[in-house]
Design a protein around this motif. Structure first.
Motif, mmCIF file in Angstrom:
data_model
loop_
_atom_site.group_PDB
_atom_site.id
_atom_site.type_symbol
_atom_site.label_atom_id
_atom_site.label_comp_id
_atom_site.label_asym_id
_atom_site.label_seq_id
_atom_site.Cartn_x
_atom_site.Cartn_y
_atom_site.Cartn_z
ATOM 1 N N ASP A 1 14.975 -7.171 23.342
ATOM 2 C CA ASP A 1 14.458 -8.534 23.186
ATOM 3 C C ASP A 1 14.382 -8.922 21.711
ATOM 4 O O ASP A 1 14.762 -10.040 21.334
ATOM 5 N N GLU A 2 13.886 -7.999 20.875
ATOM 6 C CA GLU A 2 13.772 -8.298 19.447
ATOM 7 C C GLU A 2 15.154 -8.468 18.819
ATOM 8 O O GLU A 2 15.344 -9.311 17.944
ATOM 9 N N ARG B 1 16.389 -11.845 19.769
ATOM 10 C CA ARG B 1 15.676 -12.892 19.020
ATOM 11 C C ARG B 1 16.192 -12.970 17.591
ATOM 12 O O ARG B 1 16.405 -14.063 17.059
ATOM 13 N N TRP C 1 19.529 -14.623 17.630
ATOM 14 C CA TRP C 1 19.353 -16.062 17.844
ATOM 15 C C TRP C 1 18.922 -16.749 16.550
ATOM 16 O O TRP C 1 19.454 -17.796 16.190
ATOM 17 N N GLU C 2 17.942 -16.187 15.849
ATOM 18 C CA GLU C 2 17.426 -16.800 14.620
ATOM 19 C C GLU C 2 18.495 -16.857 13.543
ATOM 20 O O GLU C 2 18.593 -17.847 12.809
ATOM 21 N N ARG D 1 12.597 -18.567 21.064
ATOM 22 C CA ARG D 1 12.152 -17.419 20.262
ATOM 23 C C ARG D 1 10.909 -16.770 20.865
ATOM 24 O O ARG D 1 10.779 -15.548 20.865
ATOM 25 N N LEU E 1 11.970 -14.712 23.841
ATOM 26 C CA LEU E 1 12.686 -13.487 23.502
ATOM 27 C C LEU E 1 11.806 -12.449 22.827
ATOM 28 O O LEU E 1 12.202 -11.287 22.694
ATOM 29 N N ALA E 2 10.617 -12.853 22.371
ATOM 30 C CA ALA E 2 9.716 -11.926 21.680
ATOM 31 C C ALA E 2 9.210 -10.856 22.644
ATOM 32 O O ALA E 2 8.862 -11.159 23.792
#
Length: 215
Positions: A4-5, A8, A11-12, A65, A68-69
């Protein structure tokens, strides 16, 4: 790093530059909407639509975000500024600062990149802080009975004078919102001046200490 991290972070990184561009577009549109009082109705609708779409994009980005965290509670607590920037219009220009940190250059840890990053952050924060609050106060004050802040030039002058704690008193907000924003600007100005003074003193002490050591 969990899956997940990792997603994320990916994505960022992928959305950082597009969202920085959207932040700049938002600042431009918000400025036009506040400053140009004679904007045709069609243009007002178009500018409002662009602002609404950008707001939706940032809200969707925040929700993605958060989703996804791995630890959503921790992520929520650590990104309160992001949430406030999405919800409160006057703070939305600060989303530009939030998104800069996701650009790969601003993640470097070398000494020169850290110094450059801090200088860029500090300069952008001061400019955005004064500019966004000046716009918000102008929008709140213009047209109010007894108002003295009537133009963009007036609001910028007032914001600079207030932030630097000079306070000539030639222009003062008369609305509740304007005075509330003035308090925010006062406290922010004290903090900025204090941090700048401490940074300069620290730099001078470091420079003097280095020269003494070289001798």
């Amino acid at each position: 790093m969990t899956n997940d991290e990792h997603r994320r972070t990916t994505w960022e990184t992928a959305t950082s530059v597009p969202l920085v561009v959207l932040s700049l577009v938002f600042i431009a549109c918000y400025s036009v909407r506040v400053i140009d009082t004679e904007l045709p109705s069609e243009a007002q609708i178009a500018v409002g639509a662009v602002i609404g779409l950008i707001w939706a994009a940032f809200a969707a980005d925040y929700l993605v975000r958060l989703g996804l965290a791995h630890d959503k509670g921790l992520y929520f607590r650590s990104t309160l500024l992001d949430l406030v920037s999405v919800l409160v219009p006057v703070f939305r220009p600060f989303l530009l600062l939030n998104r800069l940190r996701d650009i790969p250059f601003f993640r470097r840890r070398s000494g020169s990149s850290v110094r450059i990053r801090l200088l860029i952050y500090a300069a952008l924060f001061v400019v955005l802080f004064v500019y966004s609050l000046a716009l918000a106060v102008l929008a709140a004050e213009r047209g109010a009975p007894g108002a003295s802040i009537l133009s963009f030039g007036d609001s910028i002058w007032w914001a600079c004078v207030t932030m630097t704690t000079v306070g000539y008193g030639d222009m003062v907000p008369v609305t509740v919102l304007g005075r509330t924003l003035a308090v925010v600007l006062m406290f922010g100005g004290v903090a900025i001046v204090g941090v700048a003074t401490a940074t300069i003193v620290s730099y001078l002490n470091e420079t003097i200490g280095r020269r003494r050591h070289d001798r």
